[in-house]
Design a protein around this motif. Structure first.
Motif, mmCIF file in Angstrom:
data_model
loop_
_atom_site.group_PDB
_atom_site.id
_atom_site.type_symbol
_atom_site.label_atom_id
_atom_site.label_comp_id
_atom_site.label_asym_id
_atom_site.label_seq_id
_atom_site.Cartn_x
_atom_site.Cartn_y
_atom_site.Cartn_z
ATOM 1 N N GLU A 55 7.252 11.964 -3.133
ATOM 2 C CA GLU A 55 7.377 12.295 -1.718
ATOM 3 C C GLU A 55 7.538 13.799 -1.599
ATOM 4 O OE1 GLU A 55 10.208 11.262 2.141
ATOM 5 O OE2 GLU A 55 10.507 10.197 0.260
ATOM 6 N N THR A 56 6.770 14.394 -0.686
ATOM 7 C CA THR A 56 6.807 15.850 -0.531
ATOM 8 C C THR A 56 7.424 16.240 0.808
ATOM 9 O OG1 THR A 56 4.577 15.873 0.402
ATOM 10 C CG2 THR A 56 4.771 16.180 -1.981
ATOM 11 N N GLY A 57 7.855 17.497 0.873
ATOM 12 C CA GLY A 57 8.407 18.053 2.101
ATOM 13 C C GLY A 57 7.300 18.507 3.033
ATOM 14 N N ILE A 58 7.693 19.054 4.184
ATOM 15 C CA ILE A 58 6.699 19.441 5.183
ATOM 16 C C ILE A 58 6.422 20.935 5.211
ATOM 17 C CG2 ILE A 58 7.052 17.472 6.691
ATOM 18 C CD1 ILE A 58 8.867 19.216 8.411
ATOM 19 N N GLU A 60 5.673 24.944 3.747
ATOM 20 C CA GLU A 60 4.604 25.576 2.973
ATOM 21 C C GLU A 60 4.723 25.151 1.510
ATOM 22 O OE1 GLU A 60 3.316 30.059 1.741
ATOM 23 O OE2 GLU A 60 4.144 29.748 3.750
ATOM 24 N N HIS A 62 4.449 22.190 0.338
ATOM 25 C CA HIS A 62 4.745 20.755 0.240
ATOM 26 C C HIS A 62 5.469 20.417 -1.070
ATOM 27 C CE1 HIS A 62 2.300 20.138 3.780
ATOM 28 N NE2 HIS A 62 1.356 20.839 3.216
ATOM 29 N N ARG A 63 6.597 21.017 -1.253
ATOM 30 C CA ARG A 63 7.402 20.840 -2.462
ATOM 31 C C ARG A 63 7.800 19.379 -2.643
ATOM 32 N NH1 ARG A 63 12.878 20.930 -3.532
ATOM 33 N NH2 ARG A 63 13.392 21.181 -1.338
ATOM 34 N N ARG A 78 4.878 11.097 3.642
ATOM 35 C CA ARG A 78 4.200 12.127 2.844
ATOM 36 C C ARG A 78 4.365 11.816 1.360
ATOM 37 N NH1 ARG A 78 7.224 14.276 6.525
ATOM 38 N NH2 ARG A 78 8.769 14.914 5.002
ATOM 39 N N ARG A 80 2.337 10.530 -2.405
ATOM 40 C CA ARG A 80 1.076 10.365 -3.131
ATOM 41 C C ARG A 80 1.377 9.595 -4.402
ATOM 42 N NH1 ARG A 80 2.628 15.489 -4.699
ATOM 43 N NH2 ARG A 80 2.347 15.937 -6.900
#
Length: 111
Positions: A55-58, A60, A62-63, A78, A80
């Protein structure tokens, strides 16, 4: 006693209306059959669900924020799918394992 009109002009009108109604019903049946075929084809060709998610953050870049097991109910929008190795590497590099699905335990990593 008949429930049909008694004269030819009204019988012809009724016949036309019924033919149009039947055409609409047949068109709707064909549409529903097509949708059902498409749904079945989609089920057959759908790739298998990922066993591991990141799960990534929103912001810049997408950490990566969390590692989840594939069926985790806490996984956000979010996400993948990743391989087991990528999930284990992410945890080893400091990405937090989900506390609900215990992805770290599933990966054999005990922190």
């Amino acid at each position: 006693m008949s429930d049909l009109p008694p004269d030819l002009p009204r019988l012809r009108t009724l016949e036309t209306w019924l033919a149009l109604a039947l055409a609409r019903v047949r068109e709707r049946i064909a549409d529903e059959e097509r949708r059902e075929r498409e749904r079945r084809r989609g089920e057959r060709t759908r790739p298998p669900a990922a066993e591991w998610l990141i799960e990534t953050g929103i912001g810049e870049g997408h950490r990566a924020l969390y590692v989840h097991t594939g069926g985790c109910h806490m996984a956000g929008k979010r996400v993948r799918g990743v391989s087991r190795d990528a999930a284990a590497r992410a945890v080893a590099e400091g990405v937090e394992a989900c506390s609900h699905c215990r992805a770290d335990t599933g990966l054999g990593i005990h922190g």
